[in-house]
Design a protein around this motif. Structure first.
Motif, PDB file in Angstrom:
ATOM      1  N   ALA A 126       0.841  -1.194   0.000  1.00  0.00           N
ATOM      2  CA  ALA A 126       0.000   0.000   0.000  1.00  0.00           C
ATOM      3  C   ALA A 126       0.878   1.247   0.000  1.00  0.00           C
ATOM      4  CB  ALA A 126      -0.920  -0.020   1.217  1.00  0.00           C
ATOM      5  N   TRP A 127       0.393   2.277  -0.636  1.00  0.00           N
ATOM      6  CA  TRP A 127       1.092   3.564  -0.710  1.00  0.00           C
ATOM      7  C   TRP A 127       2.481   3.420  -1.326  1.00  0.00           C
ATOM      8  CZ3 TRP A 127      -2.443   7.042  -0.186  1.00  0.00           C
ATOM      9  CH2 TRP A 127      -3.525   6.801   0.641  1.00  0.00           C
ATOM     10  N   TYR A 128       2.640   2.425  -2.213  1.00  0.00           N
ATOM     11  CA  TYR A 128       3.880   2.203  -2.955  1.00  0.00           C
ATOM     12  C   TYR A 128       5.062   1.860  -2.050  1.00  0.00           C
ATOM     13  CZ  TYR A 128       0.975   4.184  -6.549  1.00  0.00           C
ATOM     14  OH  TYR A 128      -0.070   4.429  -7.406  1.00  0.00           O
ATOM     15  N   ARG A 129       4.769   1.382  -0.846  1.00  0.00           N
ATOM     16  CA  ARG A 129       5.845   0.939   0.039  1.00  0.00           C
ATOM     17  C   ARG A 129       6.353  -0.406  -0.452  1.00  0.00           C
ATOM     18  NH1 ARG A 129       3.664   0.992   5.896  1.00  0.00           N
ATOM     19  NH2 ARG A 129       5.729   0.143   6.246  1.00  0.00           N
ATOM     20  N   LYS A 130       7.635  -0.617  -0.354  1.00  0.00           N
ATOM     21  CA  LYS A 130       8.243  -1.869  -0.791  1.00  0.00           C
ATOM     22  C   LYS A 130       8.586  -2.727   0.422  1.00  0.00           C
ATOM     23  CE  LYS A 130      10.119   0.017  -5.028  1.00  0.00           C
ATOM     24  NZ  LYS A 130      11.309   0.286  -5.816  1.00  0.00           N
ATOM     25  N   PHE A 131       8.334  -4.019   0.282  1.00  0.00           N
ATOM     26  CA  PHE A 131       8.622  -4.967   1.344  1.00  0.00           C
ATOM     27  C   PHE A 131       9.429  -6.118   0.770  1.00  0.00           C
ATOM     28  CE2 PHE A 131       4.664  -2.883   2.374  1.00  0.00           C
ATOM     29  CZ  PHE A 131       4.835  -2.540   3.701  1.00  0.00           C
ATOM     30  N   GLU A 132      10.430  -6.552   1.515  1.00  0.00           N
ATOM     31  CA  GLU A 132      11.176  -7.732   1.123  1.00  0.00           C
ATOM     32  C   GLU A 132      10.617  -8.923   1.872  1.00  0.00           C
ATOM     33  OE1 GLU A 132      15.389  -7.945   1.502  1.00  0.00           O
ATOM     34  OE2 GLU A 132      15.711  -6.788  -0.298  1.00  0.00           O
ATOM     35  N   VAL A 133      10.226  -9.936   1.148  1.00  0.00           N
ATOM     36  CA  VAL A 133       9.719 -11.158   1.760  1.00  0.00           C
ATOM     37  C   VAL A 133      10.536 -12.331   1.255  1.00  0.00           C
ATOM     38  CG1 VAL A 133       7.366 -10.323   2.099  1.00  0.00           C
ATOM     39  CG2 VAL A 133       7.963 -11.437  -0.032  1.00  0.00           C
TER      40      VAL A 133
END
Length: 125
Positions: A86-93
């Motif tokens: 959301a809100w162009y946040r990046k997450f590393e999974v």
């Protein structure tokens, strides 16, 4: 989930399976409430035990869904993948590899991790 679904159909099936599990949990937990929707003090231990059991099931479901999504979208296992949130946040999974010896099929075709539930049962036996 069936292995021959498209990636989008895999997501839809995962959402439907989660919603069904969540509805089942809510109905079961509502049996502990009184007519005002509150949980009486004497029902609290059983209610908390049920919540814990359902949390374990949800955890197992999440791991199974992550595995199915990893397969459906061809994501690498054991390597971080950056996803847009959301809100162009990046997450590393990172989806760890799950050897077959650690998973067991369930009735809906998803893999489950029985070790958490088994450990809880042994602890409370």
């Amino acid at each position: 989930m069936t292995r021959n679904l498209t990636p989008v159909a895999t997501v839809h099936a995962a959402i439907a399976a989660y919603r069904a599990m969540d509805a089942r949990h809510r109905v079961a937990l509502n049996t502990y409430t009184d007519e005002d929707g509150d949980i009486p003090e004497n029902a609290m231990p059983a209610y908390n035990e049920a919540r814990f059991t359902y949390a374990l099931e949800a955890d197992e479901h999440l791991h199974a869904v992550m595995s199915e999504l990893t397969d459906a979208f061809g994501l690498p296992t054991g390597q971080p993948v950056t996803v847009l949130g959301a809100w162009y946040r990046k997450f590393e999974v990172t989806q760890p590899p799950h050897p077959q010896s650690l998973t067991a099929p369930t009735t809906n075709g998803l893999a489950a991790r029985p070790s958490c539930r088994a450990a809880h049962r042994e602890k409370n036996s």
